[in-house]
Each structure stands twice: as structure tokens, then as C-alpha cells.
Scaffold this motif. Structure first.
Motif, short mmCIF file in Angstrom:
data_model
loop_
_atom_site.label_atom_id
_atom_site.label_comp_id
_atom_site.label_asym_id
_atom_site.label_seq_id
_atom_site.Cartn_x
_atom_site.Cartn_y
_atom_site.Cartn_z
N ALA A 45 0.77 -1.01 0.09
CA ALA A 45 0.09 0.10 0.12
C ALA A 45 0.76 1.40 0.02
CB ALA A 45 -0.82 0.08 1.30
N ALA A 46 1.90 1.26 0.82
CA ALA A 46 2.86 2.38 0.70
C ALA A 46 3.50 2.54 -0.39
CB ALA A 46 3.84 2.02 2.14
N THR A 58 2.60 1.58 -3.49
CA THR A 58 1.74 1.96 -4.37
C THR A 58 1.19 3.52 -4.50
OG1 THR A 58 0.74 -0.18 -4.53
CG2 THR A 58 -0.58 1.72 -5.13
N ALA A 59 1.10 3.86 -3.07
CA ALA A 59 0.71 5.38 -3.00
C ALA A 59 1.97 6.29 -3.25
CB ALA A 59 0.70 5.56 -1.11
N LEU A 60 3.30 5.79 -3.03
CA LEU A 60 4.40 6.67 -3.61
C LEU A 60 4.77 6.33 -4.92
CD1 LEU A 60 6.48 5.89 -0.28
CD2 LEU A 60 5.45 8.07 -1.02
N ASP A 61 3.73 5.70 -5.80
CA ASP A 61 4.15 5.41 -7.09
C ASP A 61 5.58 4.60 -7.21
OD1 ASP A 61 3.51 4.87 -9.85
OD2 ASP A 61 4.06 6.76 -10.33
N SER A 65 0.85 1.36 6.80
CA SER A 65 1.49 1.87 5.56
C SER A 65 2.07 3.27 5.82
CB SER A 65 0.28 1.66 4.49
OG SER A 65 -0.54 2.44 4.79
N ALA A 66 1.21 3.99 6.52
CA ALA A 66 1.57 5.44 6.78
C ALA A 66 3.09 5.55 7.19
CB ALA A 66 0.76 6.06 7.53
N ARG A 114 5.44 4.71 4.39
CA ARG A 114 5.61 5.63 3.59
C ARG A 114 6.39 7.01 4.00
NH1 ARG A 114 -0.12 5.40 3.41
NH2 ARG A 114 -0.21 7.22 4.67
#
Length: 103
Positions: free
Chosen positions: A13-14, A16-19, A87-88, A91
Motif C-alpha cells: 500500500a505504501a 503504491t501510494a508513492l508510485d 502503511s503510513a 511511507r
């Protein structure tokens, strides 16, 4: 280790959020049937269930405490971050590494 499987989902998830691309591997001492069962139950892709064989990853303590992440960017490698996080937190850790790797 059950938290490793949960950790995979948080790390995925992390990233993916950061691409970012995630290259997940399994500790070579893990029981393959357990990896298959948990991977199937949680929908972890086959590509993320391969045991690593690189001695370099052992020297970098990737197998000391699962889940552990190493970040690679701009020719640099982070110190290992062992243990489950949400995930936070992943990230934040990855973001700090990316910022420092640009220097």
C-alpha cells in the motif's frame, strides 16, 4: 510469520501510494507450503513469494526480523527497517530515504 504477510500488504500500500516498484521476497528458510497457503489466502502474488538467494541481502540483515524492508534509490541502499509497521509509517520511512538519497 503472520505479521510478515500483513506487513506485505502495508508495504505494498505504501509503495503504491508513492508510485514506487516493490520487489518483495521471502526468507529462504520459510516453509514453502506455509508461504503458498498464506499467499493464496491473502492474495499475495506469486512474484512476491520467491525466496531470495542473494548473499548481499543476508549481509544487509534482510532476514533478521520479518518483515524487513530495504530501500534502493540513486545508487544508495537504506539501513534495514525490521518489524511490522502500518502503511503510513512505511511511507514516512521510504520518503525520508528518498529525500536523503537525492543528496
Amino acid at each position: 510469520m503472520p505479521l510478515s504477510a500483513d506487513g506485505y500488504q502495508e508495504i505494498e500500500a505504501a509503495t503504491t501510494a508513492l508510485d514506487l516498484r516493490l520487489a518483495a521476497v521471502v526468507d529462504p528458510s520459510a516453509d514453502p507450503s506455509y508461504v503458498a497457503t498464506v499467499g493464496d489466502d491473502l492474495g499475495i502474488p506469486e512474484s512476491a513469494r520467491q525466496p531470495f538467494a542473494a548473499v548481499e541481502l543476508l549481509f544487509r540483515d534482510l532476514a533478521v526480523h520479518a518483515p524487513t524492508i530495504l530501500n534502493f534509490a540513486n545508487g544508495k541502499v537504506s539501513a534495514p527497517l525490521p518489524g511490522y509497521r502500518n502503511s503510513a509509517a512505511y511511507r514516512e520511512h521510504i520518503g525520508k530515504f528518498l529525500e536523503s538519497s537525492r543528496r
